[in-house]
Each structure stands twice: as C-alpha cells, then as structure tokens.
Design an enzyme around this catalytic site. Sequence first.
Site, PDB file in Angstrom:
ATOM      1  N   THR A   1       0.852  -1.188   0.000  1.00 48.34           N
ATOM      2  CA  THR A   1       0.000   0.000   0.000  1.00 48.34           C
ATOM      3  C   THR A   1       0.891   1.242   0.000  1.00 48.34           C
ATOM      4  O   THR A   1       2.000   1.225   0.519  1.00 48.34           O
ATOM      5  CB  THR A   1      -0.941   0.015   1.213  1.00 48.34           C
ATOM      6  OG1 THR A   1      -0.174   0.067   2.422  1.00 48.34           O
ATOM      7  CG2 THR A   1      -1.828  -1.216   1.232  1.00 48.34           C
ATOM      8  N   GLY A   2       0.390   2.305  -0.604  1.00 50.70           N
ATOM      9  CA  GLY A   2       1.211   3.514  -0.723  1.00 50.70           C
ATOM     10  C   GLY A   2       2.430   3.258  -1.581  1.00 50.70           C
ATOM     11  O   GLY A   2       3.546   3.648  -1.223  1.00 50.70           O
TER      12      GLY A   2
ATOM     13  N   GLY B   1       7.498   2.999  -0.743  1.00 51.56           N
ATOM     14  CA  GLY B   1       6.631   2.011  -1.382  1.00 51.56           C
ATOM     15  C   GLY B   1       7.066   1.679  -2.789  1.00 51.56           C
ATOM     16  O   GLY B   1       7.113   0.493  -3.179  1.00 51.56           O
TER      17      GLY B   1
ATOM     18  N   TYR C   1       1.007  12.031  15.136  1.00 54.85           N
ATOM     19  CA  TYR C   1       1.730  11.103  14.257  1.00 54.85           C
ATOM     20  C   TYR C   1       2.510  10.076  15.080  1.00 54.85           C
ATOM     21  O   TYR C   1       2.458   8.871  14.800  1.00 54.85           O
ATOM     22  CB  TYR C   1       2.677  11.887  13.354  1.00 54.85           C
ATOM     23  CG  TYR C   1       3.586  11.026  12.512  1.00 54.85           C
ATOM     24  CD1 TYR C   1       3.115  10.383  11.372  1.00 54.85           C
ATOM     25  CD2 TYR C   1       4.927  10.861  12.854  1.00 54.85           C
ATOM     26  CE1 TYR C   1       3.944   9.588  10.595  1.00 54.85           C
ATOM     27  CE2 TYR C   1       5.764  10.071  12.090  1.00 54.85           C
ATOM     28  CZ  TYR C   1       5.277   9.436  10.961  1.00 54.85           C
ATOM     29  OH  TYR C   1       6.114   8.646  10.202  1.00 54.85           O
TER      30      TYR C   1
END
Length: 251
Positions: A12-13, A19, A152
């Site tokens: 993903t990403g 990625g 975060y």
Amino acid sequence: MGKLDNKIALITGGSEGIGLATAQRFIAEGAEHVFITGRRQQALEEAVKKIGKINITAVQGDASNMNDLDKLFDIIKKEKGRLDIIFANAGTCLVAPLGTITEKHFDDTFNVNVKGVLFTVQKALPMLTDGGSIILNGSTSSVKGDPALSVYCATKAAIRSFARCWTVDLKDRRIRVNTLSPGAIDTPLLRSLGKDEEETKTLMAEWQAAAPLNRIGMPDEVAKAVVFLASNDSSFITGVELFVDGGLSQI
C-alpha cells in the site's frame, strides 16, 4: 534464484518513496506479482511506467476507505487468488503542535496510519497464505518524541503494538508480523514537512546531524530491509521492530 520467487505481494502507498522503491526491489527479487495502491491515479501510472514490468498491478484507492479496500481485495482475488506478503506502507504525516490540534487533524492521521493498516491486514487475511509475512511501516517516532508531531508519533506507537499483538494472533498460521521503522528517508513525504524550501533544508540538516551515520537515508535502503523481512532470510524473526534510521533511535 530471487529471494521472493513465486511470491505474490501487496504494497500500500506504492506510488512513490519507500513504497515504490520496495515494489522495484520485490520485482528484482523474483516476485511473481506485485500489487501497489495509492490515492493518486496519475502517480500510480507513473510508478508502473518507472518499474516497467508486466507483473505489477496498480489499484487506485485510499487505505482508510473500506469500499476502496474491498475493491482492492476483489481485484487481488480475481487476478491471483492469494497473497504471500503484505507491506502496509501507506501513511501520512501532518504537523500540529499541542494546542493547535484539531479533530480533523487527529482523524485524518489516525484514519490512514492506524485504521487503514488494521483493515488492510484484516481484510487480506482470508487470502494470506499460511507462513506468509506481514510488514508494517512504522517510524522512529514510535519511540522518540518529535516536536509538533504528537498525533503522528501516537499512530506509529500503535503500529508497533499491532505487530506485537498480531504476532500472537497469527502464530498458529505461522504468519510473521514485523514492524519496519525508518528514520529520516529522502522521500516526497519527508520533504513536505517544511513550510517552504528554506525550512525543508534546515530540517534535512537537523535530521542528518542527529543520525550517527550523519546522513539522510534513501528509499532503496529501506526497501532492502523490507525484502529481508518478507523473505525466508528472516524465517525466525517475528514481532520485532527493525529500525532503518542510521542509528537515530538507538542513541
């Protein structure tokens, strides 16, 4: 012989940064097929062209959107019917000092970094082969306090906890779950943290100086570590947090 021969992988990403570098490494190591996701269709198309192979499928979608995830796994089931490797890499990093944090900031960060990872893995489980490998993209922020990044950092601590718990949940299926935690890596996401070019340069210099190796890491250096955790080279490793950070988190 590649380290990932005959393996089917999901990243993903996967349209840029870590990625994309990992998708390139997976293909180079013999993966039978790699699925990548991203929110921007144009970026995905550019990534596929850059990789330049036919054994890659790009699926546009948001990891935090359940309908998009269902569409993704319908495609994987139809095209290949199984997964051997999951690299839950999609993430976001938004800056907000305590006192300025809004509900939207909190939701946007947790939805992608925590909710998205949880449901990506959970929805993939029926197709994930016994003995497979799950790698969660964490951060040195799971163990270090970063100014203006408390939300975060909390999401990355949650990712570390997921890996510990899922290691136990999936042990009977011999599925290994590990966290891969990069430090400062030269990606578009890292460079977006500065308000302008001058601030970005200042931040990059600070991150470089903080690492014992005295430099910023490159996406391919992280990708090589992901290959290690995805392959049989790490067959007796599960539940760990592997830092790829130039020593930043260790001092």
